[in-house]
Design a protein around this motif. Sequence first.
Motif, PDB file in Angstrom:
ATOM      1  N   ASN A 144       0.879  -1.169   0.000  1.00  0.00           N
ATOM      2  CA  ASN A 144       0.000   0.000   0.000  1.00  0.00           C
ATOM      3  C   ASN A 144       0.918   1.221   0.000  1.00  0.00           C
ATOM      4  O   ASN A 144       1.591   1.491   1.000  1.00  0.00           O
ATOM      5  CB  ASN A 144      -0.902  -0.011   1.233  1.00  0.00           C
ATOM      6  CG  ASN A 144      -1.902   1.128   1.239  1.00  0.00           C
ATOM      7  OD1 ASN A 144      -1.588   2.251   0.862  1.00  0.00           O
ATOM      8  ND2 ASN A 144      -3.109   0.844   1.691  1.00  0.00           N
ATOM      9  N   LEU A 145       0.961   1.955  -1.115  1.00  0.00           N
ATOM     10  CA  LEU A 145       1.911   3.056  -1.219  1.00  0.00           C
ATOM     11  C   LEU A 145       1.612   4.176  -0.222  1.00  0.00           C
ATOM     12  O   LEU A 145       2.530   4.845   0.265  1.00  0.00           O
ATOM     13  CB  LEU A 145       1.921   3.617  -2.645  1.00  0.00           C
ATOM     14  CG  LEU A 145       2.409   2.680  -3.757  1.00  0.00           C
ATOM     15  CD1 LEU A 145       2.681   3.481  -5.033  1.00  0.00           C
ATOM     16  CD2 LEU A 145       3.658   1.917  -3.348  1.00  0.00           C
ATOM     17  N   GLN A 146       0.339   4.371   0.093  1.00  0.00           N
ATOM     18  CA  GLN A 146      -0.001   5.405   1.065  1.00  0.00           C
ATOM     19  C   GLN A 146       0.473   5.009   2.460  1.00  0.00           C
ATOM     20  O   GLN A 146       0.988   5.846   3.216  1.00  0.00           O
ATOM     21  CB  GLN A 146      -1.513   5.662   1.044  1.00  0.00           C
ATOM     22  CG  GLN A 146      -1.978   6.326  -0.250  1.00  0.00           C
ATOM     23  CD  GLN A 146      -3.470   6.203  -0.489  1.00  0.00           C
ATOM     24  OE1 GLN A 146      -4.093   5.245  -0.043  1.00  0.00           O
ATOM     25  NE2 GLN A 146      -4.037   7.145  -1.220  1.00  0.00           N
ATOM     26  N   ALA A 147       0.346   3.716   2.768  1.00  0.00           N
ATOM     27  CA  ALA A 147       0.857   3.234   4.051  1.00  0.00           C
ATOM     28  C   ALA A 147       2.382   3.317   4.092  1.00  0.00           C
ATOM     29  O   ALA A 147       2.967   3.651   5.125  1.00  0.00           O
ATOM     30  CB  ALA A 147       0.403   1.799   4.283  1.00  0.00           C
ATOM     31  N   LEU A 148       3.013   3.032   2.964  1.00  0.00           N
ATOM     32  CA  LEU A 148       4.472   3.120   2.886  1.00  0.00           C
ATOM     33  C   LEU A 148       4.945   4.547   3.134  1.00  0.00           C
ATOM     34  O   LEU A 148       5.896   4.778   3.889  1.00  0.00           O
ATOM     35  CB  LEU A 148       4.948   2.637   1.516  1.00  0.00           C
ATOM     36  CG  LEU A 148       6.450   2.821   1.211  1.00  0.00           C
ATOM     37  CD1 LEU A 148       7.301   2.024   2.184  1.00  0.00           C
ATOM     38  CD2 LEU A 148       6.756   2.415  -0.226  1.00  0.00           C
ATOM     39  N   VAL A 149       4.293   5.516   2.499  1.00  0.00           N
ATOM     40  CA  VAL A 149       4.675   6.919   2.679  1.00  0.00           C
ATOM     41  C   VAL A 149       4.438   7.345   4.124  1.00  0.00           C
ATOM     42  O   VAL A 149       5.235   8.104   4.703  1.00  0.00           O
ATOM     43  CB  VAL A 149       3.889   7.816   1.705  1.00  0.00           C
ATOM     44  CG1 VAL A 149       4.079   9.287   2.044  1.00  0.00           C
ATOM     45  CG2 VAL A 149       4.352   7.541   0.277  1.00  0.00           C
ATOM     46  N   SER A 150       3.365   6.856   4.723  1.00  0.00           N
ATOM     47  CA  SER A 150       3.094   7.156   6.132  1.00  0.00           C
ATOM     48  C   SER A 150       4.211   6.627   7.022  1.00  0.00           C
ATOM     49  O   SER A 150       4.678   7.316   7.943  1.00  0.00           O
ATOM     50  CB  SER A 150       1.749   6.548   6.545  1.00  0.00           C
ATOM     51  OG  SER A 150       1.494   6.779   7.910  1.00  0.00           O
ATOM     52  N   ARG A 165      16.134   1.113  -3.139  1.00  0.00           N
ATOM     53  CA  ARG A 165      17.090   2.194  -2.946  1.00  0.00           C
ATOM     54  C   ARG A 165      16.401   3.432  -2.399  1.00  0.00           C
ATOM     55  O   ARG A 165      15.195   3.621  -2.585  1.00  0.00           O
ATOM     56  CB  ARG A 165      17.779   2.523  -4.276  1.00  0.00           C
ATOM     57  CG  ARG A 165      18.658   1.387  -4.797  1.00  0.00           C
ATOM     58  CD  ARG A 165      19.171   1.685  -6.190  1.00  0.00           C
ATOM     59  NE  ARG A 165      18.062   1.772  -7.151  1.00  0.00           N
ATOM     60  CZ  ARG A 165      18.220   2.082  -8.427  1.00  0.00           C
ATOM     61  NH1 ARG A 165      19.424   2.349  -8.901  1.00  0.00           N
ATOM     62  NH2 ARG A 165      17.170   2.133  -9.234  1.00  0.00           N
ATOM     63  N   GLN A 166      17.193   4.276  -1.731  1.00  0.00           N
ATOM     64  CA  GLN A 166      16.626   5.462  -1.090  1.00  0.00           C
ATOM     65  C   GLN A 166      15.970   6.388  -2.102  1.00  0.00           C
ATOM     66  O   GLN A 166      14.886   6.939  -1.843  1.00  0.00           O
ATOM     67  CB  GLN A 166      17.728   6.212  -0.321  1.00  0.00           C
ATOM     68  CG  GLN A 166      17.217   7.356   0.541  1.00  0.00           C
ATOM     69  CD  GLN A 166      16.258   6.888   1.637  1.00  0.00           C
ATOM     70  OE1 GLN A 166      16.354   5.772   2.135  1.00  0.00           O
ATOM     71  NE2 GLN A 166      15.319   7.751   2.013  1.00  0.00           N
ATOM     72  N   GLN A 167      16.583   6.558  -3.275  1.00  0.00           N
ATOM     73  CA  GLN A 167      15.996   7.458  -4.270  1.00  0.00           C
ATOM     74  C   GLN A 167      14.668   6.928  -4.808  1.00  0.00           C
ATOM     75  O   GLN A 167      13.801   7.704  -5.219  1.00  0.00           O
ATOM     76  CB  GLN A 167      16.966   7.738  -5.422  1.00  0.00           C
ATOM     77  CG  GLN A 167      17.460   6.527  -6.175  1.00  0.00           C
ATOM     78  CD  GLN A 167      18.801   6.040  -5.659  1.00  0.00           C
ATOM     79  OE1 GLN A 167      19.034   6.048  -4.451  1.00  0.00           O
ATOM     80  NE2 GLN A 167      19.688   5.655  -6.580  1.00  0.00           N
ATOM     81  N   GLU A 168      14.512   5.593  -4.782  1.00  0.00           N
ATOM     82  CA  GLU A 168      13.234   5.018  -5.202  1.00  0.00           C
ATOM     83  C   GLU A 168      12.149   5.306  -4.164  1.00  0.00           C
ATOM     84  O   GLU A 168      10.998   5.587  -4.515  1.00  0.00           O
ATOM     85  CB  GLU A 168      13.387   3.516  -5.429  1.00  0.00           C
ATOM     86  CG  GLU A 168      14.238   3.180  -6.645  1.00  0.00           C
ATOM     87  CD  GLU A 168      14.546   1.700  -6.767  1.00  0.00           C
ATOM     88  OE1 GLU A 168      14.788   1.242  -7.897  1.00  0.00           O
ATOM     89  OE2 GLU A 168      14.545   1.000  -5.730  1.00  0.00           O
ATOM     90  N   LEU A 169      12.521   5.242  -2.893  1.00  0.00           N
ATOM     91  CA  LEU A 169      11.568   5.587  -1.829  1.00  0.00           C
ATOM     92  C   LEU A 169      11.118   7.039  -1.966  1.00  0.00           C
ATOM     93  O   LEU A 169       9.929   7.357  -1.827  1.00  0.00           O
ATOM     94  CB  LEU A 169      12.200   5.363  -0.454  1.00  0.00           C
ATOM     95  CG  LEU A 169      12.285   3.920   0.041  1.00  0.00           C
ATOM     96  CD1 LEU A 169      13.081   3.852   1.334  1.00  0.00           C
ATOM     97  CD2 LEU A 169      10.888   3.344   0.256  1.00  0.00           C
ATOM     98  N   MET A 170      12.094   7.912  -2.262  1.00  0.00           N
ATOM     99  CA  MET A 170      11.755   9.321  -2.421  1.00  0.00           C
ATOM    100  C   MET A 170      10.858   9.534  -3.652  1.00  0.00           C
ATOM    101  O   MET A 170       9.939  10.347  -3.630  1.00  0.00           O
ATOM    102  CB  MET A 170      13.030  10.153  -2.560  1.00  0.00           C
ATOM    103  CG  MET A 170      13.966  10.117  -1.348  1.00  0.00           C
ATOM    104  SD  MET A 170      13.205  10.771   0.165  1.00  0.00           S
ATOM    105  CE  MET A 170      12.736   9.234   1.010  1.00  0.00           C
ATOM    106  N   GLY A 171      11.131   8.777  -4.705  1.00  0.00           N
ATOM    107  CA  GLY A 171      10.311   8.874  -5.910  1.00  0.00           C
ATOM    108  C   GLY A 171       8.892   8.418  -5.665  1.00  0.00           C
ATOM    109  O   GLY A 171       7.921   9.036  -6.154  1.00  0.00           O
ATOM    110  N   ILE A 172       8.734   7.329  -4.903  1.00  0.00           N
ATOM    111  CA  ILE A 172       7.394   6.830  -4.567  1.00  0.00           C
ATOM    112  C   ILE A 172       6.630   7.860  -3.741  1.00  0.00           C
ATOM    113  O   ILE A 172       5.435   8.106  -3.972  1.00  0.00           O
ATOM    114  CB  ILE A 172       7.506   5.487  -3.808  1.00  0.00           C
ATOM    115  CG1 ILE A 172       7.974   4.382  -4.769  1.00  0.00           C
ATOM    116  CG2 ILE A 172       6.170   5.117  -3.167  1.00  0.00           C
ATOM    117  CD1 ILE A 172       8.285   3.069  -4.080  1.00  0.00           C
ATOM    118  N   GLU A 173       7.323   8.480  -2.798  1.00  0.00           N
ATOM    119  CA  GLU A 173       6.674   9.498  -1.961  1.00  0.00           C
ATOM    120  C   GLU A 173       6.153  10.651  -2.809  1.00  0.00           C
ATOM    121  O   GLU A 173       5.001  11.093  -2.655  1.00  0.00           O
ATOM    122  CB  GLU A 173       7.655  10.023  -0.914  1.00  0.00           C
ATOM    123  CG  GLU A 173       7.048  11.053   0.029  1.00  0.00           C
ATOM    124  CD  GLU A 173       8.014  11.525   1.089  1.00  0.00           C
ATOM    125  OE1 GLU A 173       7.560  11.992   2.144  1.00  0.00           O
ATOM    126  OE2 GLU A 173       9.243  11.430   0.850  1.00  0.00           O
TER     127      GLU A 173
END
Length: 353
Positions: free
Chosen positions: A6-12, A34-42
């Motif tokens: 759940n991308l919204q849960a991930l960003v939370s 990778r960290q940049q992928e996490l930032m991109g998803i956010e």
Amino acid sequence: MLKPANLQALVSQLNHSNADARQYLANLGNTTIRQQELMGIEKLVHLLPVETSALQAVYIGYSVPKLSKEFDLLLFGANNQIINVELKSDAHYAAEKVRKQLVNHKYYLMNMSDNLSLYTYNSDANRVYTLQDDDTLESVSTTDKEALSSTKFYQDIIACQPITLPSIDQAFNPDQYLVSPLAQLTTFLSGQYHLPHHQQLIQSNLLAVKHSGIFAMNIASSTGKNLMLYDTVKLLQTSHRVLIVQIGSLNSGQSYLRRIYGWQILPERQFFKKIKNNRLAHFDVIFIDDAQRLSVKHANLLMKHQVNQHLRVYLLGDVNQKERQKSQRGTFFESINQQLVANQVIELQVLSK
């Protein structure tokens, strides 16, 4: 097995702590993001309405077994819908590279569905790229909210009714992508295939070699090795004299390529007999297939021939394959086994002098 996130849960979780977000993904089977992928998803999540249901079931970083083909984000929806979104974080990332990657992904996904949409989101450039039906690329700035909301990208994700697959591995079935150049000659000769990514890397390293020598290559047999070998020979044949040597006997596909299309392919026994009698024609490049079965005696004979002819010789073998029958003197790959376990490709500089 990878499970959807759940991308919204991930960003939370990410807003709380980076460690919490990574643990959330690890529980779903993703430990390599990778960290940049996490930032991109956010940033991607913030482009879409909070109520977007498609964000509740997204496969992150799925890698197809045997192929090392990875998809950043995959969404599966009703009516056999598949949405692929790739993530980039380089503002200067070339659009042509984006296009080529999406076209490559299209090849793998179109076997699963014709209801397919492919996108790339570059979070640093603030752009979304869409692969069109004719494989051209269209892009839009994400800073223009009105323009973004009218794009196919935005509408596809908003309208997607997400589903969770029983097994994403079974849905992909990697064997359907591994074309056999010998059993599927028509498909191979017409170029209706794509090399798995890891084999593309091996091929690039192989083609980059311009000097003579003997190169031992450790390549697993079930990961598209034959396709990489025969595709490389097809490329080299336009400007080089190339020979394939098969340890053991030739199969029907090899015999057909040799008889009908003029490919230079020799069985082991005939090849070494020609070398011993000094009757082998000149070649620029020689590939020895199934080289894990190459005897030490024949390896020494090959090395003497290579020094005299100043050619490139590639020994392709799998160190993990155990031969039932070995010569009393053992196999050549056994003598360099430790080097090959640690390295995919080694140049036998000392032995080739």
